[in-house]
Design an enzyme around this catalytic site. Structure first.
Site, PDB file in Angstrom:
ATOM      1  CG  HIS A 217      46.583  37.876  29.940  1.00 20.15           C
ATOM      2  ND1 HIS A 217      47.732  38.446  30.385  1.00 20.15           N
ATOM      3  CD2 HIS A 217      46.974  37.042  28.845  1.00 20.15           C
ATOM      4  CE1 HIS A 217      48.842  38.382  29.458  1.00 20.15           C
ATOM      5  NE2 HIS A 217      48.158  37.559  28.649  1.00 20.15           N
ATOM      6  CE1 TYR A 221      49.436  38.874  23.752  1.00 19.99           C
ATOM      7  CE2 TYR A 221      48.794  38.249  25.808  1.00 19.99           C
ATOM      8  CZ  TYR A 221      49.741  38.478  25.213  1.00 19.99           C
ATOM      9  OH  TYR A 221      50.947  38.354  25.421  1.00 19.99           O
ATOM     10  CG  HIS A 368      53.943  46.048  32.170  1.00 23.43           C
ATOM     11  ND1 HIS A 368      54.773  45.534  31.242  1.00 23.43           N
ATOM     12  CD2 HIS A 368      52.848  45.247  32.268  1.00 23.43           C
ATOM     13  CE1 HIS A 368      54.147  44.748  30.565  1.00 23.43           C
ATOM     14  NE2 HIS A 368      53.081  44.482  31.015  1.00 23.43           N
ATOM     15  CG  PHE A 369      49.089  48.903  32.733  1.00 24.00           C
ATOM     16  CD1 PHE A 369      48.737  50.234  32.592  1.00 24.00           C
ATOM     17  CD2 PHE A 369      49.094  48.408  33.892  1.00 24.00           C
ATOM     18  CE1 PHE A 369      47.944  50.853  33.788  1.00 24.00           C
ATOM     19  CE2 PHE A 369      48.487  48.978  35.171  1.00 24.00           C
ATOM     20  CZ  PHE A 369      48.065  50.246  34.810  1.00 24.00           C
ATOM     21  CG  HIS A 370      50.771  54.133  31.683  1.00 19.71           C
ATOM     22  ND1 HIS A 370      50.340  53.856  32.910  1.00 19.71           N
ATOM     23  CD2 HIS A 370      49.857  55.247  31.379  1.00 19.71           C
ATOM     24  CE1 HIS A 370      49.408  54.461  33.295  1.00 19.71           C
ATOM     25  NE2 HIS A 370      49.048  55.332  32.396  1.00 19.71           N
ATOM     26  NE  ARG A 433      48.004  49.102  39.797  1.00 21.97           N
ATOM     27  CZ  ARG A 433      47.400  48.181  38.788  1.00 21.97           C
ATOM     28  NH1 ARG A 433      47.479  46.787  39.076  1.00 21.97           N
ATOM     29  NH2 ARG A 433      46.507  48.627  38.133  1.00 21.97           N
ATOM     30  NE  ARG A 434      43.933  49.621  40.433  1.00 21.06           N
ATOM     31  CZ  ARG A 434      43.149  48.553  40.239  1.00 21.06           C
ATOM     32  NH1 ARG A 434      42.988  47.649  41.168  1.00 21.06           N
ATOM     33  NH2 ARG A 434      42.390  48.536  39.073  1.00 21.06           N
TER      34      ARG A 434
HETATM   35  C1  HEM Z   1      48.040  61.702  29.412  1.00 21.19           C
HETATM   36  C2  HEM Z   1      48.661  60.622  29.514  1.00 21.19           C
HETATM   37  C3  HEM Z   1      48.501  59.622  30.738  1.00 21.19           C
HETATM   38  C4  HEM Z   1      48.818  60.203  32.128  1.00 21.19           C
HETATM   39  C5  HEM Z   1      49.572  61.295  32.636  1.00 21.19           C
HETATM   40  C6  HEM Z   1      48.687  58.956  32.588  1.00 21.19           C
HETATM   41  C7  HEM Z   1      48.895  58.693  34.242  1.00 21.19           C
HETATM   42  C8  HEM Z   1      48.505  57.538  34.842  1.00 21.19           C
HETATM   43  C9  HEM Z   1      48.618  57.479  36.602  1.00 21.19           C
HETATM   44  C10 HEM Z   1      49.542  58.539  37.194  1.00 21.19           C
HETATM   45  C11 HEM Z   1      47.953  56.476  36.754  1.00 21.19           C
HETATM   46  C12 HEM Z   1      47.804  56.009  38.164  1.00 21.19           C
HETATM   47  C13 HEM Z   1      48.756  55.584  39.093  1.00 21.19           C
HETATM   48  C14 HEM Z   1      48.065  55.000  40.358  1.00 21.19           C
HETATM   49  O1  HEM Z   1      48.170  53.758  40.342  1.00 21.19           O
HETATM   50  O2  HEM Z   1      48.024  55.702  41.363  1.00 21.19           O
HETATM   51  C15 HEM Z   1      47.552  55.809  35.515  1.00 21.19           C
HETATM   52  C16 HEM Z   1      46.926  54.595  35.511  1.00 21.19           C
HETATM   53  C17 HEM Z   1      46.462  54.008  34.624  1.00 21.19           C
HETATM   54  N1  HEM Z   1      46.394  54.465  33.248  1.00 21.19           N
HETATM   55 FE1  HEM Z   1      47.161  55.826  32.650  1.00 21.19          FE
HETATM   56  N2  HEM Z   1      47.938  57.922  31.985  1.00 21.19           N
HETATM   57  C18 HEM Z   1      48.091  58.372  30.631  1.00 21.19           C
HETATM   58  C19 HEM Z   1      47.680  57.813  29.619  1.00 21.19           C
HETATM   59  C20 HEM Z   1      47.145  56.348  29.713  1.00 21.19           C
HETATM   60  C21 HEM Z   1      46.528  55.738  28.506  1.00 21.19           C
HETATM   61  C22 HEM Z   1      46.662  56.423  27.004  1.00 21.19           C
HETATM   62  C23 HEM Z   1      46.152  54.642  29.004  1.00 21.19           C
HETATM   63  C24 HEM Z   1      45.296  53.418  28.097  1.00 21.19           C
HETATM   64  C25 HEM Z   1      45.332  53.368  26.809  1.00 21.19           C
HETATM   65  C26 HEM Z   1      46.115  54.511  30.567  1.00 21.19           C
HETATM   66  C27 HEM Z   1      45.759  53.418  31.036  1.00 21.19           C
HETATM   67  C28 HEM Z   1      45.825  53.379  32.437  1.00 21.19           C
HETATM   68  C29 HEM Z   1      45.252  52.297  33.386  1.00 21.19           C
HETATM   69  C30 HEM Z   1      44.634  51.000  32.766  1.00 21.19           C
HETATM   70  C31 HEM Z   1      45.634  52.785  34.625  1.00 21.19           C
HETATM   71  C32 HEM Z   1      45.352  51.916  35.857  1.00 21.19           C
HETATM   72  C33 HEM Z   1      44.124  52.101  36.535  1.00 21.19           C
HETATM   73  C34 HEM Z   1      43.927  51.556  38.122  1.00 21.19           C
HETATM   74  O3  HEM Z   1      45.120  51.225  38.377  1.00 21.19           O
HETATM   75  O4  HEM Z   1      42.813  51.400  38.355  1.00 21.19           O
HETATM   76  N3  HEM Z   1      46.618  55.655  30.657  1.00 21.19           N
HETATM   77  N4  HEM Z   1      47.725  56.530  34.545  1.00 21.19           N
HETATM   78 CU   LIG Z   2      48.142  39.390  32.078  1.00 16.43          CU
END
Ligand code: HEM
Ligand SMILES: [Cu+2]
Ligand SMILES: [Cu+2]
Lengths: 543, 48, 156
Positions: A217, A221, A368-370, A433-434
């Site tokens: 968490h 921040y 949310h975190f996007h 998710r995931r």
């Molecule tokens: C081109 C831009 C981006 C695209 C298309 C994108 C797309 C995605 C998708 C489709 C997922 C996974 C969905 C799933 O749970 O199956 C994901 C997970 C995630 N994304 Fe992105 N994302 C982008 C940019 C970013 C950026 C800039 C960050 C952070 C600074 C970020 C952080 C994360 C994180 C932390 C996860 C979770 C991974 C996990 O569940 O283990 N993403 N993103």
């Molecule tokens: Cu939190």
């Protein structure tokens, strides 16, 4: 211009950051395409492998490298050139972190660490993956020590003068990071490494999860505070205004240090082994950490309104029109701030005890975190990079690049509206998710989700194009833009504002209270986990 | 004299405070958005 | 430290709203029993599949319109894989994992919890609407995670 040697250090951190962003974005694009059912990956690479790379490279590497680079630049600007020891320690930190990043990336690509960026036990990666993460963390500690050292020497030399706001916030951000990463370092060093090497054959899962979320968490921040630094300190200057209140800005950062750490259970609300009263207690603390963000919201609008009125804006909302919308240094962070409204609302929902049952581990969370890290924080970082990169490389932000930056910001906002919007809605329907593309044997409910997953792919494609544009702009600003002097925008404090009480710089006090809150929130439930824990688990490699 | 001074001071202060009415309305708008979204998800929770 | 009057108004309204949110979820949790799943019972994960009651995963009737579902989560499925109950039944799910962490979620219900090896997870739900409910794993557990789902049929 700051000291050349400091500029170089900062630029090195920023380069790794943008490299990680680029590779991570490729993975992100492929993920959205897979989830929409549009493409199938070649056998040699799996969805979860991509997702691991995406999470590690974006959530951990892009953010941390950018933050450290930005803080070094601002520290050198506000406290003067780095002294020798802090600078050398900074380079050592850079080398360790970069080594860790490369090692982790290699093991993810070798498919030896497909455990996602949260690496939940008892899925067991190669020990090298954990060793790599330790390097990133310890390297970042060296950077923290180096910044504190600089601050300490500066304080001595200036006879304990009030520190510059930027540097104060940088010291606080690294303090938060250090206290938080103690948890993840403990679980990696004491649990994951001995277990993955085979020195011990079992791991206690709940303890490792708890240590992870003790870190997880405040991690968010740690991403947010540097963005707030830009909002509090940089934005007022860009819009031709003044910092609303130095004291209140520092107070907000103190509150973040106190309340962002003892709250990790709000990520574990739905798991067994933690009693519901400790969960509720941490939920209450979680709500406390909303207060400094409410303060920030007021400060920001107040800065805008005051600056606008000085420029002669009339009426209740006349000041909105006179904001420099055509200046990307303002526009990108401003879009980030606006996106923080739905992002923050979502966060409050996530933390609301039973409401977590509606959204936990659904695509809502990813949506949310996007909004938080991948929009609010990322857009603010992009907005910083547009002036910081040319500033550090002795070049200028041209009107043409400024315009491209505005287009980039708009593309990001639209792409995210599609992707994150679809994720939020389909998450409420229950889509997990995931999870790679699936219809659960054509279950009607899962089939209803498919159109939303297509919308995610549309958004993902726009986002990826925006990343290409961003990389072009940053490359141009670093290597091609006309030589010249840029400004490092640093706001000044409103004359009428009250002076800053020195108690806000009493680090012993704040770190002490922070530690006390952590002890109160964690000691008993943690003790219970150790005392009444089940037999541990062996490692599994299910990929 | 002192009284007069206080009076003008007060006036200046009131004017300065009113300058932030746009800010107050904006943050209240943010607050309203938060309350509405929270309420919507809470209703979803209750309906399930 | 001086604070602008409007900022005070804003922060106080914020604080009141947050307190109201906490009161709502707190009363719902403590007075109406809607606590998030927090069962404390432990089990040896290696022995779980041969330890009662998980040695015989099944759905049993335990009362009037009341059922108990004893379930095992294993990469990449749940046992039992098919269950049926009449409409209006309350089902008490009792689940544990024999290998890695899994999730346990029934979309469009409030059934959502983590299944951690070594612990027994419990959650109850009353199925008022007939239909074929999906029970799926919502925590990454390996290459086959996306196929980890079974169904629960609620008969009208
Ligand atoms: C081109 C831009 C981006 C695209 C298309 C994108 C797309 C995605 C998708 C489709 C997922 C996974 C969905 C799933 O749970 O199956 C994901 C997970 C995630 N994304 Fe992105 N994302 C982008 C940019 C970013 C950026 C800039 C960050 C952070 C600074 C970020 C952080 C994360 C994180 C932390 C996860 C979770 C991974 C996990 O569940 O283990 N993403 N993103
Ligand atoms: Cu939190
Ligand atoms: Cu799974």
């Amino acid at each position: 211009m700051i000291d050349k040697r400091d500029a170089k250090l900062s630029l090195f951190f920023l380069s790794i950051s943008f490299l990680a962003l680029f590779i991570g974005a490729i993975a992100g694009l492929l993920q959205t395409l897979v989830r929409s059912g549009t493409i199938e990956l070649p056998l040699s690479i799996g969805y979860y492998q991509l997702l691991t790379a995406h999470g590690v490279l974006l959530a951990l590497i892009f953010t941390t490298f950018f933050i450290v680079g930005f803080l070094y630049a601002g520290i050198s600007k506000t406290m003067g050139a780095l002294y020798d020891v802090p600078r050398r320690t900074g380079w050592l930190g850079f080398v360790m972190m970069t080594f860790g990043t490369i090692l982790a990336t290699i093991f993810i690509l070798l498919n030896k660490a497909t455990v996602l960026y949260t690496f939940y036990a008892p899925l067991q990666a190669s020990p090298w993956f954990y060793v790599a993460l330790v390097h990133v963390v310890v390297g970042s500690w060296l950077c923290a020590f180096s910044m504190w050292n600089q601050y300490y020497i500066w304080k001595k030399k200036t006879n304990n003068k009030l520190s510059p706001l930027f540097s104060y916030m940088a010291v606080m951000t690294m303090a938060l990071w250090f206290i938080a990463t103690l948890g993840v370092a403990a679980t990696i060093l004491l649990q994951f490494i001995p277990w993955s090497i085979g020195w011990v054959d079992k791991i206690d899962i709940l303890i490792s999860r708890t240590l992870f979320w003790y870190f997880g968490h405040p991690l968010v921040y740690f991403w947010l505070l540097p963005a707030y630094m830009c909002w509090y300190v940089v934005i007022p200057k860009i819009i031709g205004g003044k910092i609303f209140s130095d004291a209140l800005a520092r107070l907000a950062f103190v509150l973040f240090l106190l309340f962002s750490i003892p709250v990790g259970f709000h990520h574990q609300l739905l798991e067994p082994g933690i009693s519901h009263s400790w969960k509720f207690f941490q939920v209450v603390l979680t709500f406390m950490v909303i207060v400094p963000s409410l303060m920030t919201a007021f400060s920001m609008f107040a800065v805008f309104e005051t600056a606008g009125r000085k420029k002669g804006a009339r009426g209740l909302f006349g000041w909105v029109k006179v904001l420099p919308w055509k200046d990307v240094r303002f526009f990108a962070p401003m879009m980030g701030m606006l996106i923080f409204v739905p992002a923050g609302a979502g966060g409050i929902i996530n933390a609301s005890h039973q409401l977590n049952q509606v959204i936990h581990n659904t695509l809502w969370v990813t949506g949310h975190f996007h909004l938080t890290v991948a929009s609010t924080v990322a857009l603010t970082f992009f907005g910083i990079a547009y002036w910081l990169v040319p500033y550090l490389s002795g070049r200028t932000l041209t009107p043409q690049m400024n315009k491209l930056g505005i287009i980039q910001t708009i593309m990001w906002t639209i792409g995210m509206a599609f992707m994150s919007g679809a994720m939020h809605v389909v998450g409420l329907f229950g889509a997990p998710r995931r999870t790679a593309y699936t219809t659960y044997s054509d279950h009607p409910q899962a089939l209803d989700w498919v159109p939303y997953q297509a919308a995610m792919a549309i958004g993902g494609t726009i986002l990826f194009l925006a990343i290409l544009l961003l990389i072009y702009i940053i490359g141009y600003l670093a290597f091609k833009a006309p030589i010249g002097e840029m400004d490092f925008p640093l706001g000044e404090v409103e004359e009428k504002a009250t002076s800053t009480p020195i108690i806000l710089e009493n680090w012993k006090l704040w770190v002490g209270i922070s530690a006390a809150l952590i002890f109160i929130a964690y000691t008993l439930p943690f003790w219970h986990m150790i005392e009444h824990g089940p037999p541990g688990s062996p490692g599994y490699k299910f990929w | 004299m002192a009284q007069l001074q206080r009076k003008t001071n007060k006036k200046v202060k009131v004017k300065k405070e009113n300058e932030l009415l746009g800010t107050l309305l904006s943050v209240m708008g943010v607050g309203l958005f938060i309350v509405l979204s929270w309420g919507a998800v809470y209703l979803l929770y209750l309906s399930r | 430290m001086h604070m602008h009057k409007y900022e005070k108004i804003w922060l106080w309204s914020g604080a009141v709203c947050l307190t109201v949110f906490l009161l709502i979820v707190g009363v719902s949790a403590y007075a109406m029993g809607n606590q998030p799943p927090s069962h404390m019972e432990t089990i040896d994960p290696k022995e779980a599949a041969v330890t009662a009651p998980f040695d015989k995963p099944r759905m049993t009737k335990v009362g009037d319109q009341e059922y108990e579902a004893i379930m095992l989560a294993q990469a990449f499925t749940f046992t039992p894989s098919k269950m049926t109950v009449p409409k209006g039944s309350t089902v008490h799910f009792k689940v544990t994992s024999t290998d890695v962490v899994h999730g346990f979620q029934i979309p469009s219900t409030n059934v959502n919890m983590m299944v951690t090896p070594g612990y027994v997870s419990k959650i109850s739900y009353t199925f008022e609407e007939p239909g074929k409910y999906l029970i799926l794993c919502n925590e990454y557990c390996g290459v086959g995670h996306q196929v980890m789902a079974v169904t629960l049929e609620v008969m009208s």
